[in-house]
Design an enzyme around this catalytic site. Structure first.
Site, PDB file in Angstrom:
ATOM      1  N   ARG A 147       0.859  -1.181   0.000  1.00  0.00           N
ATOM      2  CA  ARG A 147       0.000   0.000   0.000  1.00  0.00           C
ATOM      3  C   ARG A 147       0.898   1.234   0.000  1.00  0.00           C
ATOM      4  O   ARG A 147       1.869   1.287   0.762  1.00  0.00           O
ATOM      5  CB  ARG A 147      -0.863  -0.031   1.262  1.00  0.00           C
ATOM      6  CG  ARG A 147      -1.855   1.088   1.343  1.00  0.00           C
ATOM      7  CD  ARG A 147      -2.596   1.049   2.665  1.00  0.00           C
ATOM      8  NE  ARG A 147      -2.086   2.060   3.561  1.00  0.00           N
ATOM      9  CZ  ARG A 147      -2.779   2.579   4.583  1.00  0.00           C
ATOM     10  NH1 ARG A 147      -3.989   2.142   4.849  1.00  0.00           N
ATOM     11  NH2 ARG A 147      -2.263   3.510   5.344  1.00  0.00           N
ATOM     12  N   TYR A 159      -3.172  11.560   6.222  1.00  0.00           N
ATOM     13  CA  TYR A 159      -3.465  10.232   6.717  1.00  0.00           C
ATOM     14  C   TYR A 159      -2.491   9.215   6.097  1.00  0.00           C
ATOM     15  O   TYR A 159      -2.222   9.274   4.901  1.00  0.00           O
ATOM     16  CB  TYR A 159      -4.916   9.806   6.360  1.00  0.00           C
ATOM     17  CG  TYR A 159      -5.004   8.325   6.397  1.00  0.00           C
ATOM     18  CD1 TYR A 159      -5.051   7.673   7.618  1.00  0.00           C
ATOM     19  CD2 TYR A 159      -4.865   7.567   5.237  1.00  0.00           C
ATOM     20  CE1 TYR A 159      -4.990   6.308   7.686  1.00  0.00           C
ATOM     21  CE2 TYR A 159      -4.807   6.198   5.293  1.00  0.00           C
ATOM     22  CZ  TYR A 159      -4.879   5.571   6.517  1.00  0.00           C
ATOM     23  OH  TYR A 159      -4.787   4.224   6.591  1.00  0.00           O
ATOM     24  N   HIS A 212      -9.258   6.687   2.613  1.00  0.00           N
ATOM     25  CA  HIS A 212      -9.711   6.974   3.985  1.00  0.00           C
ATOM     26  C   HIS A 212     -10.957   7.850   4.025  1.00  0.00           C
ATOM     27  O   HIS A 212     -11.012   8.845   4.767  1.00  0.00           O
ATOM     28  CB  HIS A 212      -8.566   7.578   4.817  1.00  0.00           C
ATOM     29  CG  HIS A 212      -8.448   6.972   6.176  1.00  0.00           C
ATOM     30  ND1 HIS A 212      -8.820   7.642   7.311  1.00  0.00           N
ATOM     31  CD2 HIS A 212      -8.031   5.763   6.584  1.00  0.00           C
ATOM     32  CE1 HIS A 212      -8.613   6.868   8.364  1.00  0.00           C
ATOM     33  NE2 HIS A 212      -8.142   5.714   7.951  1.00  0.00           N
ATOM     34  N   GLU A 236      -9.047   2.074  -1.591  1.00  0.00           N
ATOM     35  CA  GLU A 236      -9.790   1.677  -0.387  1.00  0.00           C
ATOM     36  C   GLU A 236     -10.600   2.854   0.151  1.00  0.00           C
ATOM     37  O   GLU A 236     -10.109   3.996   0.160  1.00  0.00           O
ATOM     38  CB  GLU A 236      -8.748   1.227   0.631  1.00  0.00           C
ATOM     39  CG  GLU A 236      -9.287   0.908   1.991  1.00  0.00           C
ATOM     40  CD  GLU A 236      -8.135   0.525   2.912  1.00  0.00           C
ATOM     41  OE1 GLU A 236      -7.101   0.009   2.420  1.00  0.00           O
ATOM     42  OE2 GLU A 236      -8.268   0.752   4.116  1.00  0.00           O
ATOM     43  N   GLU A 262     -13.558  -1.556   6.540  1.00  0.00           N
ATOM     44  CA  GLU A 262     -12.875  -1.691   7.837  1.00  0.00           C
ATOM     45  C   GLU A 262     -13.717  -1.144   8.985  1.00  0.00           C
ATOM     46  O   GLU A 262     -13.506  -1.544  10.123  1.00  0.00           O
ATOM     47  CB  GLU A 262     -11.489  -1.035   7.792  1.00  0.00           C
ATOM     48  CG  GLU A 262     -11.523   0.470   7.650  1.00  0.00           C
ATOM     49  CD  GLU A 262     -10.131   1.072   7.527  1.00  0.00           C
ATOM     50  OE1 GLU A 262      -9.286   0.486   6.841  1.00  0.00           O
ATOM     51  OE2 GLU A 262      -9.895   2.115   8.133  1.00  0.00           O
ATOM     52  N   ARG A 283     -13.485  -5.492   3.439  1.00  0.00           N
ATOM     53  CA  ARG A 283     -12.384  -5.359   4.407  1.00  0.00           C
ATOM     54  C   ARG A 283     -12.814  -5.509   5.865  1.00  0.00           C
ATOM     55  O   ARG A 283     -12.114  -5.097   6.781  1.00  0.00           O
ATOM     56  CB  ARG A 283     -11.701  -4.001   4.200  1.00  0.00           C
ATOM     57  CG  ARG A 283     -10.798  -4.050   2.998  1.00  0.00           C
ATOM     58  CD  ARG A 283     -10.051  -2.767   2.750  1.00  0.00           C
ATOM     59  NE  ARG A 283      -9.505  -2.102   3.899  1.00  0.00           N
ATOM     60  CZ  ARG A 283      -8.428  -2.491   4.586  1.00  0.00           C
ATOM     61  NH1 ARG A 283      -7.767  -3.561   4.219  1.00  0.00           N
ATOM     62  NH2 ARG A 283      -8.017  -1.796   5.618  1.00  0.00           N
ATOM     63  N   GLU A 339      -4.328  -7.308   5.092  1.00  0.00           N
ATOM     64  CA  GLU A 339      -3.441  -6.216   5.506  1.00  0.00           C
ATOM     65  C   GLU A 339      -2.567  -6.694   6.669  1.00  0.00           C
ATOM     66  O   GLU A 339      -3.045  -7.380   7.573  1.00  0.00           O
ATOM     67  CB  GLU A 339      -4.276  -5.010   5.947  1.00  0.00           C
ATOM     68  CG  GLU A 339      -3.440  -3.811   6.366  1.00  0.00           C
ATOM     69  CD  GLU A 339      -4.320  -2.619   6.786  1.00  0.00           C
ATOM     70  OE1 GLU A 339      -5.502  -2.829   7.126  1.00  0.00           O
ATOM     71  OE2 GLU A 339      -3.819  -1.491   6.760  1.00  0.00           O
ATOM     72  N   TRP A 402     -12.085  12.035   8.708  1.00  0.00           N
ATOM     73  CA  TRP A 402     -10.639  11.824   8.840  1.00  0.00           C
ATOM     74  C   TRP A 402     -10.219  10.582   8.086  1.00  0.00           C
ATOM     75  O   TRP A 402     -10.883   9.602   8.022  1.00  0.00           O
ATOM     76  CB  TRP A 402     -10.239  11.683  10.317  1.00  0.00           C
ATOM     77  CG  TRP A 402      -8.764  11.348  10.412  1.00  0.00           C
ATOM     78  CD1 TRP A 402      -7.739  12.188  10.143  1.00  0.00           C
ATOM     79  CD2 TRP A 402      -8.183  10.081  10.754  1.00  0.00           C
ATOM     80  NE1 TRP A 402      -6.543  11.530  10.288  1.00  0.00           N
ATOM     81  CE2 TRP A 402      -6.788  10.230  10.656  1.00  0.00           C
ATOM     82  CE3 TRP A 402      -8.723   8.841  11.100  1.00  0.00           C
ATOM     83  CZ2 TRP A 402      -5.912   9.183  10.915  1.00  0.00           C
ATOM     84  CZ3 TRP A 402      -7.862   7.798  11.367  1.00  0.00           C
ATOM     85  CH2 TRP A 402      -6.465   7.974  11.280  1.00  0.00           C
TER      86      TRP A 402
HETATM   87  C1  GCO Z   1      -6.025   0.897   7.365  1.00  0.00           C
HETATM   88  C2  GCO Z   1      -6.806   1.809   8.213  1.00  0.00           C
HETATM   89  C3  GCO Z   1      -6.187   2.190   9.499  1.00  0.00           C
HETATM   90  C4  GCO Z   1      -7.129   3.068  10.320  1.00  0.00           C
HETATM   91  C5  GCO Z   1      -6.976   2.715  11.736  1.00  0.00           C
HETATM   92  C6  GCO Z   1      -7.906   3.509  12.621  1.00  0.00           C
HETATM   93  O1  GCO Z   1      -6.381   0.790   6.208  1.00  0.00           O
HETATM   94  O2  GCO Z   1      -5.123   0.269   7.864  1.00  0.00           O
HETATM   95  O3  GCO Z   1      -7.370   2.846   7.477  1.00  0.00           O
HETATM   96  O4  GCO Z   1      -4.918   2.727   9.401  1.00  0.00           O
HETATM   97  O5  GCO Z   1      -6.887   4.412  10.109  1.00  0.00           O
HETATM   98  O6  GCO Z   1      -7.214   1.355  11.883  1.00  0.00           O
HETATM   99  O7  GCO Z   1      -7.799   3.058  13.934  1.00  0.00           O
HETATM  100 MG    MG Z   2      -8.048   1.891   5.660  1.00  0.00          MG
END
Ligand code: GCO
Ligand code: MG
Length: 402
Positions: A147, A159, A212, A236, A262, A283, A339, A402
């Site tokens: 990634r 981020y 994100h 993603e 996620e 995910r 991941e 965020w």
């Molecule tokens: C990822 C995620 C994480 C999140 C985190 C928040 O794809 O790994 O976006 O980095 O930001 O899990 O707690």
């Molecule tokens: Mg993520």
């Protein structure tokens, strides 16, 4: 085989983790991850106050019935706190079942469907030149998939980019820090980054990128289109997924595959996305989506619609979650990618585990159960520290995802 104890352990070996340990009358124990980054004590309290008392005396062998009891019996269904608590119980009961059967959990899920679990690592840096060095580092470690996240010119922080390259952790301040965001600057910079990475590493390396939750569908469509020449494995969370029909718009414009989930907690969070084939990878994870029992259900639904798995595996999911994820990953027919952000040596010491990384693959433990434990004495040496995830504002001060 009655449950005699259900203990909630909160520890902070560098970052906070919540773990549930269930013990039976025969002395067999199982562990489940209950970590919800930035909201840890909400789940700890849910477990201690509302779940643990109801577990005492129950038959540890009845995994499905216990899941239904906690889900339907709560009345207030779903949500990350409830589902992480249910996940912890479910995971611990699978661990116990495996130990009693004398088999690694993946054998109870139908056995191996593949030789190893392909994982992706996180290459991140402020500049394109520096991120090339990071990608090379992962390629040298044997990773088949990476990634890639970089800083965005004009923004102080972005981020996915951190000082500590191997152990990225965004929850760093007791009160959430504030980041700023510019969609225009971002959309202008990302395609150039992937052009350079592809040029340097050729077509063989799988490349991924995390948006994100920051774009609108039409902006995400533009991003996907602009990345098509660089053949990403996925983008993603291109948009927040509350409005699932929004993904139709992205789909109409781009062939760049999409991974989402996620922050999902149940099958109902992805049902439309999956059924309408609006995504390519789901995910959802063991800890935030109701444990092994429920995630298996999500994966099976996904399999009907050509959607493969791509479970979240950030460092805020403990090695207990990672161990459980690997048993599912190795067993389900529609596995895609996992991941894998490495935990620090302190975390690995608190959670001794038998899974291992080799040449781009993770391999689940062959020990009975999940093959992971918590060293309670060591855990007690790392007391909880409040830590919140950042918040995000546009350059004019408007709150943004965020
Ligand atoms: C990822 C995620 C994480 C999140 C985190 C928040 O794809 O790994 O976006 O980095 O930001 O899990 O707690
Ligand atoms: Mg993520």
């Amino acid at each position: 085989m009655r449950i005699t104890d259900a203990k909630v352990i909160v520890t902070c070996p560098g970052r906070n983790f919540v773990t549930l340990k269930i013990v039976t009358e025969d002395g067999v124990s199982g562990v489940g991850d209950a970590t919800l980054n930035g909201r840890e004590l909400a789940v700890a309290s849910y477990l201690t106050e509302h779940v643990a008392p109801a577990l005492i005396g129950r038959d540890a062998a009845r995994i499905e019935d216990t899941w239904q009891y906690l889900y339907k019996g709560a009345y207030w269904r779903r949500g990350p706190v409830t589902m992480s608590a249910i996940a912890a119980v479910d995971t611990a009961l699978w661990d116990i079942k495996g130990k009693v059967a004398g088999l690694p959990v993946y054998q109870l899920l139908g056995g191996r469907s593949r030789e190893g679990v392909t994982v992706y690592g996180h290459a991140n840096a402020d500049t394109v030149d520096d991120v090339l060095v990071e990608v090379a580092r992962y390629a040298d470690l044997g990773y088949k998939a990476v990634r890639v996240q970089t800083g965005v010119p004009g923004l102080d922080t972005t981020y996915g980019v951190s000082g500590d390259k191997l152990f990225y952790e965004p929850a760093d301040a007791a009160i959430a820090s504030e980041a700023t965001w510019s969609t225009e600057a971002y959309l202008n910079s990302v395609p150039g980054v992937f052009a350079r990475v592809r040029e340097e590493f050729g077509p063989g390396l799988k490349l991924l990128h995390d948006v994100h939750h920051r774009l609108t569908p039409i902006e995400a469509a533009r991003l996907g289109k602009s990345l098509e020449p660089h053949a990403l494995t996925w983008i993603e969370d291109p948009v927040p997924a509350e409005l699932q029909e929004g993904f139709r718009l992205i789909r109409q414009h781009t062939t760049t595959p999409i991974a989402v989930g996620e922050v999902f907690n149940t099958i109902w969070d992805c049902e439309q996305l999956v059924r309408e084939q609006l995504i390519d990878y789901i995910r959802a994870t063991v800890v935030h989506a109701g444990g092994i029992t429920h995630l298996r259900r999500i994966f099976d639904l996904a399999g009907l619609y050509h959607v493969r798995t791509g479970s979240h595996g950030a460092t805020d999911l403990s090695p207990v979650c990672m161990a459980a994820a690997l048993h599912l990953d190795i067993a389900v027919p529609n596995f895609g990618l996992q991941e894998y952000m490495r935990h620090t040596p302190e975390t690995d010491a608190v959670f001794p585990h038998g899974y291992r990384f080799e040449d781009g693959y993770l391999h689940p433990s062959e020990e009975p159960g999940l093959g992971v434990d918590i060293d309670e004495e060591l855990a007690a040496q790392y007391p909880y520290r409040p830590a919140a995830l950042p918040v995000n504002r546009l350059l004019d001060g408007t709150m943004h995802s965020w």
